[in-house]
Design a protein around this motif. Structure first.
Motif, PDB file in Angstrom:
ATOM      1  N   GLU A 256      -9.950  18.932 -33.203  1.00  0.00           N
ATOM      2  CA  GLU A 256     -10.741  17.782 -32.751  1.00  0.00           C
ATOM      3  C   GLU A 256     -12.225  18.130 -32.733  1.00  0.00           C
ATOM      4  O   GLU A 256     -13.068  17.317 -33.126  1.00  0.00           O
ATOM      5  CB  GLU A 256     -10.271  17.373 -31.349  1.00  0.00           C
ATOM      6  CG  GLU A 256     -11.013  16.196 -30.750  1.00  0.00           C
ATOM      7  CD  GLU A 256     -10.522  15.879 -29.340  1.00  0.00           C
ATOM      8  OE1 GLU A 256     -11.380  15.676 -28.459  1.00  0.00           O
ATOM      9  OE2 GLU A 256      -9.303  15.850 -29.128  1.00  0.00           O
ATOM     10  N   TYR A 257     -12.541  19.347 -32.302  1.00  0.00           N
ATOM     11  CA  TYR A 257     -13.945  19.769 -32.245  1.00  0.00           C
ATOM     12  C   TYR A 257     -14.551  19.877 -33.642  1.00  0.00           C
ATOM     13  O   TYR A 257     -15.609  19.284 -33.915  1.00  0.00           O
ATOM     14  CB  TYR A 257     -14.072  21.106 -31.522  1.00  0.00           C
ATOM     15  CG  TYR A 257     -15.423  21.740 -31.713  1.00  0.00           C
ATOM     16  CD1 TYR A 257     -16.569  21.165 -31.150  1.00  0.00           C
ATOM     17  CD2 TYR A 257     -15.584  22.881 -32.495  1.00  0.00           C
ATOM     18  CE1 TYR A 257     -17.828  21.713 -31.356  1.00  0.00           C
ATOM     19  CE2 TYR A 257     -16.830  23.439 -32.705  1.00  0.00           C
ATOM     20  CZ  TYR A 257     -17.955  22.850 -32.131  1.00  0.00           C
ATOM     21  OH  TYR A 257     -19.185  23.383 -32.351  1.00  0.00           O
ATOM     22  N   VAL A 258     -13.916  20.633 -34.543  1.00  0.00           N
ATOM     23  CA  VAL A 258     -14.544  20.861 -35.852  1.00  0.00           C
ATOM     24  C   VAL A 258     -14.643  19.572 -36.666  1.00  0.00           C
ATOM     25  O   VAL A 258     -15.607  19.378 -37.415  1.00  0.00           O
ATOM     26  CB  VAL A 258     -13.826  21.968 -36.650  1.00  0.00           C
ATOM     27  CG1 VAL A 258     -14.048  23.316 -35.987  1.00  0.00           C
ATOM     28  CG2 VAL A 258     -12.349  21.688 -36.833  1.00  0.00           C
ATOM     29  N   THR A 259     -13.673  18.687 -36.525  1.00  0.00           N
ATOM     30  CA  THR A 259     -13.730  17.433 -37.277  1.00  0.00           C
ATOM     31  C   THR A 259     -14.743  16.452 -36.680  1.00  0.00           C
ATOM     32  O   THR A 259     -15.089  15.458 -37.317  1.00  0.00           O
ATOM     33  CB  THR A 259     -12.348  16.756 -37.362  1.00  0.00           C
ATOM     34  OG1 THR A 259     -11.820  16.574 -36.040  1.00  0.00           O
ATOM     35  CG2 THR A 259     -11.383  17.596 -38.186  1.00  0.00           C
ATOM     36  N   SER A 260     -15.234  16.745 -35.480  1.00  0.00           N
ATOM     37  CA  SER A 260     -16.260  15.887 -34.870  1.00  0.00           C
ATOM     38  C   SER A 260     -17.666  16.256 -35.341  1.00  0.00           C
ATOM     39  O   SER A 260     -18.612  15.490 -35.125  1.00  0.00           O
ATOM     40  CB  SER A 260     -16.206  15.998 -33.343  1.00  0.00           C
ATOM     41  OG  SER A 260     -16.732  17.241 -32.893  1.00  0.00           O
ATOM     42  N   LEU A 261     -17.821  17.402 -35.972  1.00  0.00           N
ATOM     43  CA  LEU A 261     -19.129  17.832 -36.448  1.00  0.00           C
ATOM     44  C   LEU A 261     -19.572  16.939 -37.601  1.00  0.00           C
ATOM     45  O   LEU A 261     -18.766  16.532 -38.433  1.00  0.00           O
ATOM     46  CB  LEU A 261     -19.080  19.299 -36.878  1.00  0.00           C
ATOM     47  CG  LEU A 261     -18.754  20.295 -35.753  1.00  0.00           C
ATOM     48  CD1 LEU A 261     -18.513  21.684 -36.320  1.00  0.00           C
ATOM     49  CD2 LEU A 261     -19.866  20.333 -34.706  1.00  0.00           C
ATOM     50  N   GLU A 262     -20.849  16.656 -37.668  1.00  0.00           N
ATOM     51  CA  GLU A 262     -21.344  15.676 -38.625  1.00  0.00           C
ATOM     52  C   GLU A 262     -21.370  16.201 -40.058  1.00  0.00           C
ATOM     53  O   GLU A 262     -21.078  15.469 -41.004  1.00  0.00           O
ATOM     54  CB  GLU A 262     -22.748  15.212 -38.214  1.00  0.00           C
ATOM     55  CG  GLU A 262     -22.757  14.388 -36.929  1.00  0.00           C
ATOM     56  CD  GLU A 262     -24.131  13.832 -36.605  1.00  0.00           C
ATOM     57  OE1 GLU A 262     -25.045  13.976 -37.448  1.00  0.00           O
ATOM     58  OE2 GLU A 262     -24.292  13.259 -35.515  1.00  0.00           O
ATOM     59  N   LYS A 263     -21.690  17.458 -40.225  1.00  0.00           N
ATOM     60  CA  LYS A 263     -21.807  18.006 -41.574  1.00  0.00           C
ATOM     61  C   LYS A 263     -20.466  18.562 -42.059  1.00  0.00           C
ATOM     62  O   LYS A 263     -19.562  18.814 -41.252  1.00  0.00           O
ATOM     63  CB  LYS A 263     -22.870  19.111 -41.594  1.00  0.00           C
ATOM     64  CG  LYS A 263     -24.280  18.586 -41.372  1.00  0.00           C
ATOM     65  CD  LYS A 263     -25.309  19.689 -41.453  1.00  0.00           C
ATOM     66  CE  LYS A 263     -26.718  19.115 -41.293  1.00  0.00           C
ATOM     67  NZ  LYS A 263     -27.762  20.156 -41.333  1.00  0.00           N
TER      68      LYS A 263
END
Length: 249
Positions: free
Chosen positions: A130-137
């Motif tokens: 959930e965290y890494v897929t929330s990053l914009e880039k």
């Protein structure tokens, strides 16, 4: 661009060996470390001429877990942890931002002897994804993910089937979470190649090459055309893991 990731199983221990020589010889643009087992005031890595930018995320519990990143180029931003207090006490995640991507180094929790932490591990997998897929880039993830994905990734799959790192639960979770979004760079490039990145200190496992591939470079599909190679540097010693390398155009 050359990226290196290595679970050193104790930064203070490898500093007494050839760590600095390895650091300079590999000469990566970014060098990520997991399982530092140290607080910032316990170590000094004398490599500022090569890596002027150093970032460390330590566990609250001394001598446990922890991550570190050495960079030649200053990142645009740094995030320690996942902004999730229930998962951020063990120093397991650092994110650095560059112009074209975010780079995340992670030391995934081990399910432990008797799988006593398996339930927490399942929660972690979802939270981290959930965290890494929330990053914009677009994201590149590296580190010790504490799971051998397929039977080809472990020397003795049958005898380890219910052991931490090779349970059905962990392997299925890896596929359903991270591998749903990111490419396993090594296995994508080398579908049939047998190499390992971790060997137990017991039973002369490294001499017998009875290992596991549990260290990964995972790459966002949007960046896949930038990938030149993904390597496991099995000739480098100093830890029970060896370094892994990702080369980008």
């Amino acid at each position: 661009m050359k990226l290196i990731s290595w679970n050193v199983n104790g930064i203070r221990a490898v500093l007494k060996k050839d760590f600095l020589d390895i650091l300079y010889t590999l000469d990566a643009d970014v060098f990520c470390i997991q399982e530092t087992k140290a607080q910032p005031d316990q170590i000094e890595v004398d490599c500022k001429d090569l890596y002027p930018y150093q970032y460390m995320n330590s566990a609250q519990r001394k001598g446990y877990s922890g991550t570190m990143i050495f960079c030649k180029k200053e990142p645009l931003s740094i995030i320690y942890g996942m902004n999730q207090p229930e998962h951020d006490t063990e120093g397991r995640v650092i994110t650095i931002e560059y112009e074209d991507f975010d780079l995340v180094t992670v030391y995934t929790p081990n399910s432990g002897t008797g799988l006593k932490r398996l339930d927490y591990r399942m929660e972690w997998d979802k939270a981290f994804t959930e965290y890494v897929t929330s990053l914009e880039k677009p994201v590149i993830i590296c580190g010790d993910l504490n799971v051998a994905n397929e039977e080809i990734d472990i020397k003795n799959p049958k005898t380890n089937h219910k052991n931490a790192g090779f349970t059905d639960e962990e392997r299925n979770s890896f596929k359903a979470n991270l591998l749903k979004h990111y490419k396993d760079s090594y296995r994508t490039l080398y579908p049939d190649k047998v190499e390992y990145s971790w060997w137990s200190y017991r039973f002369h496992a490294r001499e017998k090459n009875a290992g596991w591939r549990i260290d990964y470079w995972l790459v966002d599909p949007r960046l896949w055309d930038k990938v030149e190679d993904s390597k496991i540097l099995t000739d480098i010693y100093g830890s029970d893991h060896c370094p892994i390398e990702l080369d980008l155009k």
